[in-house]
Write an enzyme that holds these catalytic residues in place. Structure first.
Site, PDB file in Angstrom:
ATOM      1  N   GLU A  12       0.811  -1.215   0.000  1.00 64.12           N
ATOM      2  CA  GLU A  12       0.000   0.000   0.000  1.00 64.12           C
ATOM      3  C   GLU A  12       0.849   1.272   0.000  1.00 64.12           C
ATOM      4  OE1 GLU A  12      -4.101  -1.646   2.075  1.00 64.12           O
ATOM      5  OE2 GLU A  12      -2.441  -1.150   3.388  1.00 64.12           O
ATOM      6  N   ASP A 196     -11.787  -6.315  -3.365  1.00 62.55           N
ATOM      7  CA  ASP A 196     -12.625  -7.531  -3.336  1.00 62.55           C
ATOM      8  C   ASP A 196     -14.015  -7.151  -2.839  1.00 62.55           C
ATOM      9  OD1 ASP A 196     -10.807  -7.512  -0.653  1.00 62.55           O
ATOM     10  OD2 ASP A 196     -12.845  -8.152  -0.221  1.00 62.55           O
TER      11      ASP A 196
HETATM   12  N1  ADE Z   1      -9.296  -5.349   3.182  1.00 58.43           N
HETATM   13  C1  ADE Z   1      -9.511  -5.619   1.882  1.00 58.43           C
HETATM   14  N2  ADE Z   1     -10.498  -6.512   1.734  1.00 58.43           N
HETATM   15  C2  ADE Z   1     -10.926  -6.811   2.971  1.00 58.43           C
HETATM   16  C3  ADE Z   1     -11.923  -7.677   3.483  1.00 58.43           C
HETATM   17  N3  ADE Z   1     -12.664  -8.435   2.663  1.00 58.43           N
HETATM   18  N4  ADE Z   1     -12.079  -7.752   4.827  1.00 58.43           N
HETATM   19  C4  ADE Z   1     -11.319  -6.996   5.652  1.00 58.43           C
HETATM   20  N5  ADE Z   1     -10.372  -6.167   5.223  1.00 58.43           N
HETATM   21  C5  ADE Z   1     -10.169  -6.071   3.899  1.00 58.43           C
END
Ligand code: ADE
Length: 229
Positions: A12, A196
């Site tokens: 990041e 995601d």
């Molecule tokens: N950071 C990126 N995706 C995530 C997720 N699904 N749950 C928690 N933190 C995240």
């Protein structure tokens, strides 16, 4: 002006370190802090490692040891709002801890006595972010970000977080940074790009899109910085 930029994972902050190119490295509290001068800004960049405890520690150090007067967070998040897709940008309007639970004593989720559920992001930094998006022709959404020490990859859990906190996205550090900054009176801004959808496929998608979404977020933060100099 002293500004800190924080991420949770090395992926990041790498795009930022690559962009600035030169920096000094300081070791402190089992972590590395990268300092450099950018135009009239003394910048400190660090990644905290994942989770609320690490994020709170790093935010506290950036403010108390490195003198950060503003803190910008850059990273990735899971989408809760179906309108958010991989690579989209979301700025936190406010943040809450979805895994904080003393409801047995009659309190709402995310609440402990003498505190509050939601911490609001700094209005001026949000305004600069929207101006930056407009100037770049990018869409920047704004919404509640819910934070917890869990990687969410389950539709039912995601729905619960969405309904309980009216959340748009979930991650694992933002609210910790928000609570530290609020207590120490340091304006903060939390930006995430979606990696995601926090569903059954989230583990796979996260690995696939961590790098590209991190870069989208970091590039935006760098552009914001240019409007702050
Ligand atoms: N950071 C990126 N995706 C995530 C997720 N699904 N749950 C928690 N933190 C995240």
């Amino acid at each position: 002006m002293k500004i800190a930029i924080m991420g949770a994972m090395v992926e990041e902050i790498t795009p930022l370190l690559e962009k600035f190119g030169h920096y000094e490295t300081t070791q402190f509290a089992d972590n590395k802090f990268y300092t450099l001068k950018y135009k009239n800004i003394n910048l400190t960049i660090a990644y905290s490692k994942i989770g609320k405890v690490n994020a709170a520690l790093t935010a506290g150090i950036l403010i108390n040891r490195f003198g950060a007067q503003k803190l910008l967070f850059s990273g990735v998040a899971g989408a809760v709002d179906e309108a958010l897709h991989i690579g989209d940008l979301i700025a936190a309007s406010s943040l809450a801890q979805h895994d904080l639970d003393i409801t047995v004593f009659g309190h709402p989720y995310g609440f402990v006595p003498e505190s509050k559920v939601f911490i609001k992001s700094d209005e001026k930094l949000l305004k600069i972010a929207h101006e930056t998006a407009d100037a770049l022709g990018l869409t920047l959404k704004e919404g509640v970000i819910a934070t917890g020490d869990q990687f969410i990859c389950d539709g039912a859990k995601k729905e619960w977080i969405k309904e309980t906190f009216n959340a748009s996205a979930i991650e694992m550090e933002g609210a910790a940074v928000a609570f530290v900054c609020e207590a120490l009176r340091v304006p903060f801004f939390i930006l995430r790009s979606i990696s995601d959808a926090a569903d059954a496929q989230a583990g796979f998608d996260f690995n696939e899109f961590l790098q590209s979404s991190s870069k989208i977020s970091a590039d935006f933060i760098a552009a914001m910085l240019d409007r702050m100099v």
